[in-house]
Design a protein around this motif. Structure first.
Motif, PDB file in Angstrom:
ATOM      1  N   SER A 159       0.793  -1.194   0.098  1.00 45.30           N
ATOM      2  CA  SER A 159      -0.094   0.000  -0.042  1.00 45.30           C
ATOM      3  C   SER A 159       0.978   1.251  -0.108  1.00 45.30           C
ATOM      4  CB  SER A 159      -0.877  -0.009   1.392  1.00 45.30           C
ATOM      5  OG  SER A 159      -0.313   0.318   2.559  1.00 45.30           O
ATOM      6  N   GLU A 160       0.310   2.528  -0.471  1.00 44.43           N
ATOM      7  CA  GLU A 160       1.034   3.640  -0.682  1.00 44.43           C
ATOM      8  C   GLU A 160       1.482   4.103   1.000  1.00 44.43           C
ATOM      9  OE1 GLU A 160       2.259   5.494  -2.986  1.00 44.43           O
ATOM     10  OE2 GLU A 160       1.556   3.889  -4.127  1.00 44.43           O
ATOM     11  N   LYS A 161       0.438   3.905   1.875  1.00 44.72           N
ATOM     12  CA  LYS A 161       0.715   4.342   3.274  1.00 44.72           C
ATOM     13  C   LYS A 161       1.900   3.600   3.709  1.00 44.72           C
ATOM     14  CE  LYS A 161      -2.018   5.313   7.473  1.00 44.72           C
ATOM     15  NZ  LYS A 161      -3.206   4.681   8.222  1.00 44.72           N
ATOM     16  N   TYR A 162       1.923   2.068   3.378  1.00 41.78           N
ATOM     17  CA  TYR A 162       3.262   1.546   3.991  1.00 41.78           C
ATOM     18  C   TYR A 162       4.450   2.061   3.366  1.00 41.78           C
ATOM     19  CZ  TYR A 162       6.108  -2.094   5.725  1.00 41.78           C
ATOM     20  OH  TYR A 162       7.142  -2.904   6.330  1.00 41.78           O
ATOM     21  N   LYS A 163       4.469   2.237   2.125  1.00 40.99           N
ATOM     22  CA  LYS A 163       5.456   2.868   1.369  1.00 40.99           C
ATOM     23  C   LYS A 163       6.090   4.181   2.004  1.00 40.99           C
ATOM     24  CE  LYS A 163       4.817   0.423  -3.030  1.00 40.99           C
ATOM     25  NZ  LYS A 163       4.043   0.475  -4.204  1.00 40.99           N
ATOM     26  N   GLU A 164       5.073   5.097   2.139  1.00 42.10           N
ATOM     27  CA  GLU A 164       5.408   6.481   2.794  1.00 42.10           C
ATOM     28  C   GLU A 164       6.070   6.089   4.315  1.00 42.10           C
ATOM     29  OE1 GLU A 164       1.653   8.496   3.418  1.00 42.10           O
ATOM     30  OE2 GLU A 164       1.430   8.544   0.941  1.00 42.10           O
ATOM     31  N   LEU A 165       5.687   5.151   5.046  1.00 41.99           N
ATOM     32  CA  LEU A 165       5.956   4.833   6.269  1.00 41.99           C
ATOM     33  C   LEU A 165       7.576   4.340   6.076  1.00 41.99           C
ATOM     34  CD1 LEU A 165       5.809   4.273   9.575  1.00 41.99           C
ATOM     35  CD2 LEU A 165       5.300   2.077   8.755  1.00 41.99           C
ATOM     36  N   MET A 166       7.636   3.615   5.217  1.00 38.62           N
ATOM     37  CA  MET A 166       9.337   3.199   4.709  1.00 38.62           C
ATOM     38  C   MET A 166      10.140   4.250   4.464  1.00 38.62           C
ATOM     39  SD  MET A 166       9.845  -0.025   5.468  1.00 38.62           S
ATOM     40  CE  MET A 166       8.445  -0.021   6.843  1.00 38.62           C
ATOM     41  N   GLN A 167       9.545   5.051   3.590  1.00 34.07           N
ATOM     42  CA  GLN A 167      10.366   6.469   2.999  1.00 34.07           C
ATOM     43  C   GLN A 167      10.648   7.290   4.145  1.00 34.07           C
ATOM     44  OE1 GLN A 167       8.101   7.671  -0.211  1.00 34.07           O
ATOM     45  NE2 GLN A 167       8.706   5.997  -1.568  1.00 34.07           N
ATOM     46  N   SER A 168      10.061   7.186   5.254  1.00 39.60           N
ATOM     47  CA  SER A 168       9.973   8.060   6.305  1.00 39.60           C
ATOM     48  C   SER A 168      11.216   7.785   6.990  1.00 39.60           C
ATOM     49  CB  SER A 168       8.720   8.472   7.239  1.00 39.60           C
ATOM     50  OG  SER A 168       8.636   7.161   7.813  1.00 39.60           O
TER      51      SER A 168
END
Ligand code: SF4
Length: 172
Positions: A159-168
């Motif tokens: 999911s996009e939300k998980y990718k954002e978490l990883m990118q953070s």
């Protein structure tokens, strides 16, 4: 048993629930124990508390085979990149437990050399309080992880939300 529809000779449920049921009862912990909280973890694995009852009998010391990183004890800033490297070498899906005050927040070591919580370098799913936490607390944290694992959608990791978490955390 997961929720679903049952009748004579059949039971139907969601794929996510079946996968979650299997995953939650077959977690492979990787204990990254550095100091006194590690002794409590030893007690948690021993016969009286016996984490094996929850399907986590097999501890792994190879990150490539484990899916639950348990960071147990004080993490010095110098050691931070090593913890992150271990996390990165684990395959998805992976979960993280911060066991004890030091791993969760630096604990009593508010000093220049100690990482003030492993969530500064990797995402944490469950924090276990205590200095040290009792084995019951570690078991409770493990069961909270099991709840998360059982309820997680098989699509969450893409999911996009998980990718954002990883990118953070600077992880691609
Ligand atoms: S939380 Fe307390 S018992 Fe655990 S590693 Fe830190 S100082 Fe030791």
């Amino acid at each position: 048993m997961p929720e679903g529809h049952a009748g004579e000779g059949f039971f139907a449920t969601k794929l996510s629930d079946v996968v979650g049921l299997a995953r939650k009862n077959s977690l492979w912990p990787l204990p990254f124990a550095t100091s006194c909280c590690g002794i409590e973890f030893m007690a948690t694995m021993a016969s009286h508390y016996d984490l094996g009852r929850f399907g986590a009998e097999r501890l792994g010391f190879s990150p490539r085979q484990c899916d639950l990183l348990m960071v147990i004890g004080t993490i010095a800033k110098k050691m931070g990149p090593i913890v992150k490297q271990v996390y990165l070498q684990m395959a998805e899906p992976r979960w993280v437990m911060a066991v004890g005050a030091c791993a969760s927040s630096g604990g009593i070591f508010d000093s220049y050399s100690v990482l003030q919580g492993i969530d500064q370098i990797i995402p944490v799913d469950v924090y276990v309080p205590g200095c040290p936490p009792r084995p019951e607390g570690i078991l409770d944290g493990f069961m909270r992880i099991q709840d998360l694992v059982a309820g997680e959608s098989v699509r969450r990791r893409s999911s996009e939300k998980y990718k954002e978490l990883m990118q953070s955390y600077g992880i691609k």
